[in-house]
Design a protein around this motif. Structure first.
Motif, short mmCIF file in Angstrom:
data_model
loop_
_atom_site.label_atom_id
_atom_site.label_comp_id
_atom_site.label_asym_id
_atom_site.label_seq_id
_atom_site.Cartn_x
_atom_site.Cartn_y
_atom_site.Cartn_z
N TYR A 179 -2.66 5.75 6.42
CA TYR A 179 -1.74 4.65 6.70
C TYR A 179 -0.32 4.97 6.23
N CYS A 180 -0.21 5.62 5.09
CA CYS A 180 1.10 5.87 4.49
C CYS A 180 1.75 7.16 4.96
N ASP A 234 -8.92 6.46 -1.53
CA ASP A 234 -9.04 5.86 -0.20
C ASP A 234 -8.32 6.70 0.85
N GLN A 285 -8.08 6.09 3.98
CA GLN A 285 -7.33 5.26 4.92
C GLN A 285 -5.94 4.95 4.37
N ASP A 286 -5.80 4.81 3.07
CA ASP A 286 -4.48 4.64 2.46
C ASP A 286 -3.60 5.84 2.77
N ARG A 316 2.42 1.63 -3.45
CA ARG A 316 1.42 2.06 -4.43
C ARG A 316 1.10 3.54 -4.28
N LEU A 317 0.94 4.01 -3.04
CA LEU A 317 0.59 5.41 -2.84
C LEU A 317 1.74 6.33 -3.23
N VAL A 346 0.85 -1.20 0.00
CA VAL A 346 0.00 0.00 0.00
C VAL A 346 0.88 1.25 0.00
N LYS A 347 1.93 1.24 0.81
CA LYS A 347 2.83 2.39 0.86
C LYS A 347 3.52 2.60 -0.48
#
Length: 384
Positions: free
Chosen positions: A281-282, A275, A277-278, A193-194, A190-191
């Motif tokens: 989170y990141c 998102d 939350q992404d 990707r962002l 996820v990190k």
């Protein structure tokens, strides 16, 4: 007169009662049809991965109906259309993160789970706000006749929001918000990707600072700025680089209800990123004001700063559940105070204050929130 019209429409719409309830149908809506996101998305994806036998219907507003991207197994309907009314009145389970129009006469044999879209101890809402009214009281009593249960993020949330603000006396699901389960997991993909999305190197030691304020005003008339002193992005950016001695990337995420964006400066615009939350989170550091995203971010024990130049106005006009002086985050009422709090930030003190706050509120947040929420729904389905 307004209540009379609503009651009349509720009677008319009972014509949909001629259609039987479909036991394997789930109906979803997030922010009144504004997107495929938040807690409903996490529950929807859980069903797609583990319970493919269930049919899913999602509601979207007309302006995004054709452009919103959803998995192929999801049927889309336009919010407020006849097809919308048919599916919301015939699906066994309904999941939302807000309230539905009171004209919709949800049946007692349907299960309506309201996940809400914020936790913590921040701004007052509904009947605890500064301007409760007779209609508002009627409105929440009518909503409570429809809702089977509220998802609860904490014991404090149940008392201040569910009971006192929404006047709800029914079931609460002590599972935490499904969207926050990601904060208890390691998700390096996820990190990566962002950071790739924003063109930020993944392997360097740079930090991501996210500025995510709440809206001002009411509903669709939200604005970012209620003060003459906007956030000084340039100086704040520089302060973080001095404090942490590394490169910093500044992200700005506007609230979905903001229509008057006055933020200026050099930043990466994260408003359209799908998102939230992404992003949380990141990100390594969060700046907000009164948004409940601070509650979400605090679950990861990462630094949080409050920028609130209109604090006195907001406190007088809206109010807070918890005295701002008891918040575990440093508060800047102007740019100078914010810069000073950044440069003097003590992470150890922050951890102690944040941990104490979470314990006092009795947080329910955990890695299995979605599992627990769906389990509650399945158990309830067996009783209706």
């Amino acid at each position: 007169m307004k209540i009379g019209i609503i009651n009349f429409l509720r009677i008319v719409l009972r014509i949909f009662y001629i259609f039987p309830i479909k036991d394997n149908y789930f109906f979803f809506e997030s922010f009144n049809g504004k997107g495929y996101n938040d807690n409903p998305q996490y529950i929807s994806e859980y069903l797609s991965n583990r319970h493919k036998q269930y049919r899913q219907i999602w509601s979207f507003r007309n302006n995004i109906f054709k452009t919103v991207v959803t998995p192929t197994n999801i049927k889309k309907v336009k919010t407020g259309s006849l097809l919308y009314m048919y599916h919301i009145m015939t699906s066994r389970v309904i999941v939302t993160n807000d309230f539905f129009s009171p004209i919709i006469p949800i049946r007692k044999s349907q299960i309506l789970v309201n996940t809400w879209h914020g936790g913590g101890f921040f701004k007052k809402v509904a009947m605890t706000s500064k301007l409760p009214s007779r209609y508002m009281e009627w409105y929440y009593h009518k909503q409570n006749q429809m809702i089977s249960a509220f998802v609860a993020s904490s014991q404090y949330f149940i008392k201040t929001v569910v009971r006192d603000s929404f006047l709800f006396t029914g079931d609460t699901i002590h599972c935490g918000m499904p969207r926050n389960s990601v904060f208890f997991k390691e998700l390096p993909n996820v990190k990566e990707r962002l950071r790739n999305y924003f063109g930020v190197p993944f392997e360097d030691n740079s930090l991501l600072v996210l500025f995510a304020p709440t809206f001002r005003g009411c509903s669709e008339q939200g604005v970012l700025n209620m003060s003459d002193e906007n956030l000084d992005v340039k100086k704040v950016h520089e302060a973080f680089e001095v404090k942490y001695r590394t490169k910093v990337y500044f992200l700005y995420r506007a609230h979905h209800a903001i229509v008057n964006d006055k933020l200026s400066g050099n930043y990466l615009d994260a408003t359209a990123y799908p998102d939230m939350q992404d992003l949380l989170y990141c990100s390594d550091i969060l700046i907000s004001d009164y948004s409940s995203c601070m509650w979400d971010f605090g679950l990861m024990n990462k630094p949080i700063f409050v920028y609130a130049p209109d604090l006195q106005y907001y406190e007088n006009s809206t109010g807070f559940f918890k005295d701002v002086n008891e918040w575990p985050y440093p508060i800047g009422r102007n740019n100078k105070e914010l810069l000073d709090s950044i440069l003097s930030f003590d992470y150890g003190d922050f951890i102690n204050r944040n941990t104490k706050c979470m314990a006092e509120l009795v947080s329910y947040e955990n890695a299995n929130a979605t599992d627990l929420c769906v389990e509650w729904i399945f158990n309830r389905k067996q009783t209706v």
